[in-house]
Design an enzyme around this catalytic site. Sequence first.
Site, PDB file in Angstrom:
ATOM      1  N   ASP A  44      15.684  -4.055  -3.853  1.00 26.62           N
ATOM      2  CA  ASP A  44      15.505  -3.966  -5.310  1.00 26.62           C
ATOM      3  C   ASP A  44      14.058  -4.299  -5.676  1.00 26.62           C
ATOM      4  O   ASP A  44      13.676  -4.224  -6.846  1.00 26.62           O
ATOM      5  CB  ASP A  44      16.527  -4.817  -6.078  1.00 26.62           C
ATOM      6  CG  ASP A  44      16.440  -6.293  -5.759  1.00 26.62           C
ATOM      7  OD1 ASP A  44      15.655  -6.667  -4.864  1.00 26.62           O
ATOM      8  OD2 ASP A  44      17.158  -7.083  -6.409  1.00 26.62           O
ATOM      9  N   SER A  45      13.249  -4.604  -4.654  1.00 24.73           N
ATOM     10  CA  SER A  45      11.794  -4.697  -4.850  1.00 24.73           C
ATOM     11  C   SER A  45      11.250  -3.365  -5.368  1.00 24.73           C
ATOM     12  O   SER A  45      10.098  -3.291  -5.786  1.00 24.73           O
ATOM     13  CB  SER A  45      11.090  -5.068  -3.532  1.00 24.73           C
ATOM     14  OG  SER A  45      11.494  -4.195  -2.498  1.00 24.73           O
ATOM     15  N   ASP A  83      20.214  -2.792  -1.427  1.00 24.75           N
ATOM     16  CA  ASP A  83      20.360  -4.029  -2.198  1.00 24.75           C
ATOM     17  C   ASP A  83      21.326  -3.846  -3.361  1.00 24.75           C
ATOM     18  O   ASP A  83      21.260  -2.831  -4.076  1.00 24.75           O
ATOM     19  CB  ASP A  83      18.992  -4.423  -2.793  1.00 24.75           C
ATOM     20  CG  ASP A  83      18.330  -5.540  -2.016  1.00 24.75           C
ATOM     21  OD1 ASP A  83      18.990  -6.187  -1.180  1.00 24.75           O
ATOM     22  OD2 ASP A  83      17.128  -5.776  -2.261  1.00 24.75           O
ATOM     23  N   LYS A 113      23.193  -5.447   0.732  1.00 26.84           N
ATOM     24  CA  LYS A 113      22.636  -6.814   0.788  1.00 26.84           C
ATOM     25  C   LYS A 113      22.784  -7.440  -0.587  1.00 26.84           C
ATOM     26  O   LYS A 113      22.597  -6.784  -1.604  1.00 26.84           O
ATOM     27  CB  LYS A 113      21.164  -6.781   1.203  1.00 26.84           C
ATOM     28  CG  LYS A 113      20.511  -8.178   1.181  1.00 26.84           C
ATOM     29  CD  LYS A 113      19.165  -8.201   1.864  1.00 26.84           C
ATOM     30  CE  LYS A 113      18.017  -7.728   1.027  1.00 26.84           C
ATOM     31  NZ  LYS A 113      17.804  -8.486  -0.220  1.00 26.84           N
ATOM     32  N   GLU A 182      13.960 -15.589   3.125  1.00 27.60           N
ATOM     33  CA  GLU A 182      12.685 -15.256   2.476  1.00 27.60           C
ATOM     34  C   GLU A 182      11.960 -16.517   2.030  1.00 27.60           C
ATOM     35  O   GLU A 182      12.532 -17.373   1.334  1.00 27.60           O
ATOM     36  CB  GLU A 182      12.954 -14.340   1.254  1.00 27.60           C
ATOM     37  CG  GLU A 182      11.670 -13.968   0.518  1.00 27.60           C
ATOM     38  CD  GLU A 182      11.835 -12.802  -0.453  1.00 27.60           C
ATOM     39  OE1 GLU A 182      12.933 -12.219  -0.531  1.00 27.60           O
ATOM     40  OE2 GLU A 182      10.846 -12.487  -1.133  1.00 27.60           O
TER      41      GLU A 182
HETATM   42  O1  KIV Z   1      14.061  -6.288  -2.298  1.00 24.74           O
HETATM   43  C1  KIV Z   1      13.506  -6.456  -1.205  1.00 24.74           C
HETATM   44  O2  KIV Z   1      12.589  -5.731  -0.807  1.00 24.74           O
HETATM   45  C2  KIV Z   1      13.974  -7.556  -0.378  1.00 24.74           C
HETATM   46  C3  KIV Z   1      13.123  -7.941   0.781  1.00 24.74           C
HETATM   47  C4  KIV Z   1      11.894  -8.591   0.307  1.00 24.74           C
HETATM   48  C5  KIV Z   1      13.869  -8.773   1.755  1.00 24.74           C
HETATM   49  O3  KIV Z   1      14.986  -8.129  -0.658  1.00 24.74           O
END
Ligand code: KIV
Length: 275
Positions: A44-45, A83, A113, A182
């Site tokens: 979700d980044s 995510d 995730k 993280e």
């Molecule tokens: O959203 C994301 O990219 C993440 C990673 C930083 C682990 O959760």
Amino acid sequence: MKNTVITFREAKQKGEKLTMLTAYDYSTAKLMDEAGINSILVGDSLGNVILGLEDTISVTMEDMIHHGAAVARGAKNALVIIDMPFMSYQSGVYDAVINAGRLMKEGRAGAVKLEGGAEVCPQIQAITAAGIPVVAHLGLTPQSVNAFGGFRVQGRSEAAAKKLMEDARAVEAAGAFALVLECVPARLAELVTGQLQIPTIGIGAGNVCDGQVLVYQDMLGMFSEFTPKFVKRFADVGEVMKEAFRAYCREVRSGAFPAEEHEYGMADGVLEKLY
Ligand code: KIV
């Protein structure tokens, strides 16, 4: 060879490091897949690096499905993990199972995730019971940035380290097949990694984790607004892209591009018939 939850389990048993990067589109996923990555995380980044948001709070299920499906089309062998966005699982077990199911059916994920420890264990249990593999995420969990009061290293105090250890054991017992750690001190990550049967995937958690993940724009130098300490730049693709964009602008303005070799021809005499 196709990467699955079994690849993760066996890698931990054999002491082989797992590789994971984020991706959000077909072409990037295909390149990573061809490079032999074990797993691609549709993080979700994408709120930050794709949509230009200041955090991940506003990312929607539709965003994750749209980008997840594109990545899944590009990833032949990598395990695609999508995510679960903010408020797609925190509200309860029912929402969590329905939304995890959508990420599998519409996003074509191989696993999902979600962030959190003991408080989301009922969700992890219910999602895994539905046949959906779950990766847990502890430490600096960006969806809780407002509760943390900013992006900061987690697990530094005795109480916080103890809580993280307990949460790690809880998510493993609830059925998670891997755990992202993280922004936690390397020695704490080492302790957690040693106590769990499931692999830990570190980001800012030292090199004793069972695998590593980075946001690809960070490791390619394509996102310069904020670079955390744990990021290593493996290439300066941002500069290469900017130079190519400058050259394109120069050549279009000067008339050097497109050149004759970029043009399509036409049989002699056709145009004359138009007059
Ligand atoms: O959203 C994301 O990219 C993440 C990673 C930083 C682990 O959760």
